[in-house]
Every structure is written in C-alpha cells, then in structure tokens.
Design an enzyme around this catalytic site. Structure first.
Site, short mmCIF file in Angstrom:
data_model
loop_
_atom_site.label_atom_id
_atom_site.label_comp_id
_atom_site.label_asym_id
_atom_site.label_seq_id
_atom_site.Cartn_x
_atom_site.Cartn_y
_atom_site.Cartn_z
N TYR A 1 0.51 -0.87 0.04
CA TYR A 1 0.38 0.71 -0.20
C TYR A 1 0.82 1.20 0.10
O TYR A 1 0.42 2.17 -0.53
CB TYR A 1 -1.16 0.16 1.30
CG TYR A 1 -2.27 -0.81 0.97
CD1 TYR A 1 -2.58 -0.48 -0.04
CD2 TYR A 1 -2.42 -2.31 1.50
CE1 TYR A 1 -3.68 -1.54 -0.56
CE2 TYR A 1 -3.28 -3.05 0.67
CZ TYR A 1 -4.08 -2.91 0.21
OH TYR A 1 -5.48 -3.28 -0.64
N ARG B 1 1.78 1.49 -3.48
CA ARG B 1 0.52 2.61 -4.09
C ARG B 1 -0.01 3.93 -4.50
O ARG B 1 -0.01 4.72 -4.33
CB ARG B 1 -0.58 1.76 -3.79
CG ARG B 1 -1.06 0.37 -3.97
CD ARG B 1 -1.08 -0.08 -5.50
NE ARG B 1 -0.17 0.26 -6.48
CZ ARG B 1 0.72 -0.84 -6.42
NH1 ARG B 1 1.16 -1.71 -5.24
NH2 ARG B 1 2.02 -0.03 -6.90
N GLN C 1 -15.52 2.44 -6.79
CA GLN C 1 -14.56 1.03 -6.54
C GLN C 1 -13.50 1.55 -6.61
O GLN C 1 -12.29 1.14 -5.78
CB GLN C 1 -15.11 0.23 -7.53
CG GLN C 1 -16.17 -0.38 -7.44
CD GLN C 1 -15.83 -1.77 -8.88
OE1 GLN C 1 -16.07 -2.62 -8.19
NE2 GLN C 1 -16.39 -1.16 -9.64
N ASP D 1 -8.02 5.08 -5.60
CA ASP D 1 -6.73 6.43 -5.45
C ASP D 1 -7.90 7.48 -4.87
O ASP D 1 -8.94 7.68 -5.09
CB ASP D 1 -6.80 6.29 -7.11
CG ASP D 1 -8.35 6.24 -8.14
OD1 ASP D 1 -8.70 7.18 -7.99
OD2 ASP D 1 -7.36 5.75 -9.35
N HIS E 1 -14.39 1.42 -1.75
CA HIS E 1 -13.42 0.11 -1.49
C HIS E 1 -12.37 0.80 -0.65
O HIS E 1 -12.26 0.88 -0.35
CB HIS E 1 -13.12 -0.07 -2.27
CG HIS E 1 -13.99 -1.22 -3.25
ND1 HIS E 1 -13.91 -1.40 -4.27
CD2 HIS E 1 -15.46 -1.74 -3.18
CE1 HIS E 1 -14.63 -2.60 -4.68
NE2 HIS E 1 -15.96 -2.41 -3.24
N CYS F 1 -0.29 3.98 15.55
CA CYS F 1 -0.95 4.99 15.70
C CYS F 1 -0.61 5.82 17.10
O CYS F 1 0.26 4.92 17.77
CB CYS F 1 -2.57 4.74 15.75
SG CYS F 1 -3.44 5.74 17.10
N GLY G 1 -15.41 1.59 -16.77
CA GLY G 1 -14.37 1.24 -16.52
C GLY G 1 -14.34 -0.03 -15.52
O GLY G 1 -13.21 0.53 -15.04
P1 NAD Z 1 -10.57 -4.03 -12.57
O1 NAD Z 1 -9.25 -3.64 -12.76
O2 NAD Z 1 -12.04 -5.68 -12.54
O3 NAD Z 1 -11.44 -4.17 -13.57
C1 NAD Z 1 -11.17 -2.45 -14.68
C2 NAD Z 1 -11.40 -2.63 -16.03
O4 NAD Z 1 -11.12 -1.72 -16.23
C3 NAD Z 1 -11.83 -3.94 -17.44
O5 NAD Z 1 -13.24 -3.74 -17.47
C4 NAD Z 1 -11.15 -2.94 -18.14
O6 NAD Z 1 -11.46 -3.52 -19.87
C5 NAD Z 1 -11.43 -2.16 -18.50
N1 NAD Z 1 -10.52 -0.71 -18.51
C6 NAD Z 1 -9.36 -0.91 -19.23
N2 NAD Z 1 -9.04 -0.04 -19.84
C7 NAD Z 1 -9.96 1.42 -19.66
C8 NAD Z 1 -9.75 2.76 -20.32
N3 NAD Z 1 -8.01 3.12 -20.80
N4 NAD Z 1 -11.54 3.22 -19.92
C9 NAD Z 1 -12.55 2.37 -19.45
N5 NAD Z 1 -12.16 1.47 -19.04
C10 NAD Z 1 -11.06 0.38 -18.91
O7 NAD Z 1 -11.49 -3.11 -12.45
P2 NAD Z 1 -12.44 -2.64 -10.98
O8 NAD Z 1 -13.96 -3.80 -11.54
O9 NAD Z 1 -12.16 -1.70 -10.80
O10 NAD Z 1 -12.02 -3.88 -9.41
C11 NAD Z 1 -10.90 -3.95 -9.56
C12 NAD Z 1 -10.95 -3.83 -7.52
O11 NAD Z 1 -9.11 -3.63 -7.40
C13 NAD Z 1 -11.52 -2.97 -7.30
O12 NAD Z 1 -12.45 -3.25 -5.91
C14 NAD Z 1 -10.68 -1.25 -6.61
O13 NAD Z 1 -10.31 -1.07 -4.89
C15 NAD Z 1 -9.16 -2.35 -6.75
N6 NAD Z 1 -8.27 -1.46 -7.85
C16 NAD Z 1 -8.10 0.36 -6.91
C17 NAD Z 1 -7.36 0.21 -8.48
C18 NAD Z 1 -7.51 1.89 -8.58
O14 NAD Z 1 -7.98 2.61 -7.64
N7 NAD Z 1 -7.34 3.01 -9.28
C19 NAD Z 1 -6.79 -0.09 -9.52
C20 NAD Z 1 -6.69 -1.58 -9.55
C21 NAD Z 1 -7.44 -1.97 -8.38
ZN ZN Z 2 -5.03 4.04 17.96
#
Ligand code: NAD
Ligand code: ZN
Length: 251
Positions: free
Chosen positions: A73, A76, A109, A112, A127, A154, A191
């Site tokens: 994390y 990230r 979800q 970031d 999330h 903490c 996305g």
């Molecule tokens: P996922 O990674 O499962 O799916 C990503 C989706 O985005 C896919 O369907 C893909 O086809 C699509 N995609 C790829 N490039 C794209 C673009 N340029 N424009 C639009 N769509 C595009 O993501 P999810 O469904 O959000 O689930 C993943 C889990 O992992 C979530 O719970 C999330 O919290 C976490 N996660 C978060 C981040 C972030 O915060 N940026 C990054 C990775 C994973």
């Molecule tokens: Zn505490």
C-alpha cells in the site's frame, strides 16, 4: 442492448438525453484511472501490480504479514503522487455541475484520489481511500499523504492499517448507496469489470428501479442483457464526448 460494438467515434449515435433534473448514479472502476497511468487489476491475469490480491488485500494477509501489506500500500500511495486526473475524471465533474444538486451520485470502487482531485464532490469511495489510514484498535481515522514506514503506529501505540475495504470486509456507504439506487433514472458504469460484488450487483438494482443502464468500457459487459446502451472505448475518449452531448457544453 444497442449494437454499438464498434469502437466509439465522433459519429457513434446516441446517447439518450439527460436533463439537469435526471437522477444519475455513476459507478467507476479501475479502468477510468488506466489512462492516468494506474494499472487496472483484472486486466493483468488477476494480478494487481504483480501481486495476487489475497496476498495483499485481505485481513488474513494483514494479520499474517502486516509489513508486506504495508509495503504494497505504501507503493500504491507513492504512485498516486506521480499521476493526475484524466479527461474522463474531469468530464464527470462537468456532469456533476450540470445536474441539479442532490441528483448526482458518483460511486467509485477506486481507492486512488483522482476523482477527488479532479473536483468531484458527491462521491462515495465504497472500497476506501489510499490517502486515509486508521487504527486497528482505537477509533482514530485520518487523511495522511506522508511517506509511512512498513509498521506505522497510532498515537495509542497500536498498528495502523490502510482505510481500504479488503476482501471479506463490508464496503463503505452501503446504506447511502442503497437509497440512491432506489431513486435513480440512469445508471452509468465506467471502467469496471463487473466482477467484484456488491458493486457488480448494482446494475440489477438499477434495472429493478426502472433506470436506464449504460456501460462504458473497451470490453463487452459480462451480463449483456443488463445494459441498455454500450459505448466501447477508453474512458478518456468516450466519457468527455458523451458528457458534452448530454450537457450540450464542450468539456
Ligand atoms: P478491474 O481491474 O477488475 O477492471 C478494470 C476494467 O477497466 C476492465 O473491465 C477493463 O476492460 C476496463 N478498462 C481498461 N482500460 C480502460 C480504459 N482506458 N477506459 C475504460 N475502461 C478501461 O477493476 P474494478 O472493476 O474497479 O475492480 C478492481 C478492484 O481493485 C476494485 O475494488 C478497486 O478498489 C481495486 N483497484 C483499484 C485501482 C485504483 O484505485 N485505481 C486500481 C486497481 C485495482
Ligand atoms: Zn489508535
């Protein structure tokens, strides 16, 4: 579903009209941040930045090896500092400003902070958020963008954890989300792979509420019959075009 399976272009027809009184619920996933330079998760064979999620995103992993989870994390959190919101995040801010107060909800979800930095206000990060940390013992919760070590404590002495919903934990804002899902006219998923529940089930709730459903993604949706409209392409291209058609303003 419409037959918009070809790549979205300026001449792709649609979309339905969307007035300032429309109740809009948007669900975003990792794909909306892909063009900002943050890797999606399922796109890479089920790995998130090279890790199996259960190794880094579960309470069990954290109790077994908190340092490993914190290293993940912390990386990230550092990566956030090198990226910026893209045109899709910004277009959703324009849409929010166009829609009447109280009628716009952005459920994300993503952990970031790109929607927040773009200027989105009515946002429910279901999330959790990388920029927040909380205590594993007391009620302490804070926004924190500092570089942390891999065993941060903490002020009460207990171990801190990321304010992130891990597999097996209950997402945040579920009551608010449920009430927004009862009064919506349009549900737009951008996305997201539609693979992570309960977010993946929101489209069925939207259908039960009689809402129009829209899927924006380079890939086809998993449950095709759930979607009324499908715009195929990357978010940073498709979302600004659709938003400017909906609002009648260039974004
Ligand atoms: P996922 O990674 O499962 O799916 C990503 C989706 O985005 C896919 O369907 C893909 O086809 C699509 N995609 C790829 N490039 C794209 C673009 N340029 N424009 C639009 N769509 C595009 O993501 P999810 O469904 O959000 O689930 C993943 C889990 O992992 C979530 O719970 C999330 O919290 C976490 N996660 C978060 C981040 C972030 O915060 N940026 C990054 C990775 C994973
Ligand atoms: Zn505490």
């Amino acid at each position: 579903m419409n037959e918009l399976r070809d790549e979205f272009t300026d001449s792709t027809p649609g979309p339905f009209s969307l007035g300032a009184d429309t109740h809009v619920v948007i669900l975003t996933g990792a794909g909306i941040s892909a063009e900002s330079g943050l890797a999606t998760f399922r796109g890479q064979g089920g790995l998130w930045e090279g890790h199996r999620v259960e190794e880094v995103a579960s309470p069990r992993a954290f109790s077994r090896d908190p340092r490993c989870v914190w290293r993940f994390y912390n990386a990230r959190r550092t990566a956030l500092k090198a990226v910026e919101p893209n045109a899709a995040h910004r277009a959703l801010v324009s849409l929010e400003r166009y829609i009447k107060d109280g009628n716009f909800t952005l459920i994300t979800q993503n952990v970031d902070d790109l929607h927040q930095r773009a200027g989105s206000r009515n946002i429910l990060p279901m999330h959790g958020e990388l920029v927040k940390i909380r205590c594993t013992e007391c009620n302490h919760l804070e926004e924190n963008r500092d570089d942390l070590d891999d065993f941060p404590r903490c002020s009460c002495g207990a171990l801190l954890r990321p304010h992130i919903v891990w597999f097996g934990e209950m997402p945040f804002y579920m009551e608010t989300i449920a009430s927004r899902m009862r009064e919506l006219d349009v549900f737009i998923a951008i996305g997201t792979s539609g693979a992570v529940y309960p977010a993946a089930g929101l489209v069925e709730q939207a259908k039960r509420s009689g809402a129009r459903t829209v899927w924006i993604n380079p890939d086809e949706p998993p449950f095709e019959f759930s979607w009324d409209e499908f715009y195929r392409g990357p978010a940073a291209t498709v979302v600004p075009t659709l938003v400017s058609r909906w609002t009648g303003k260039s974004v």
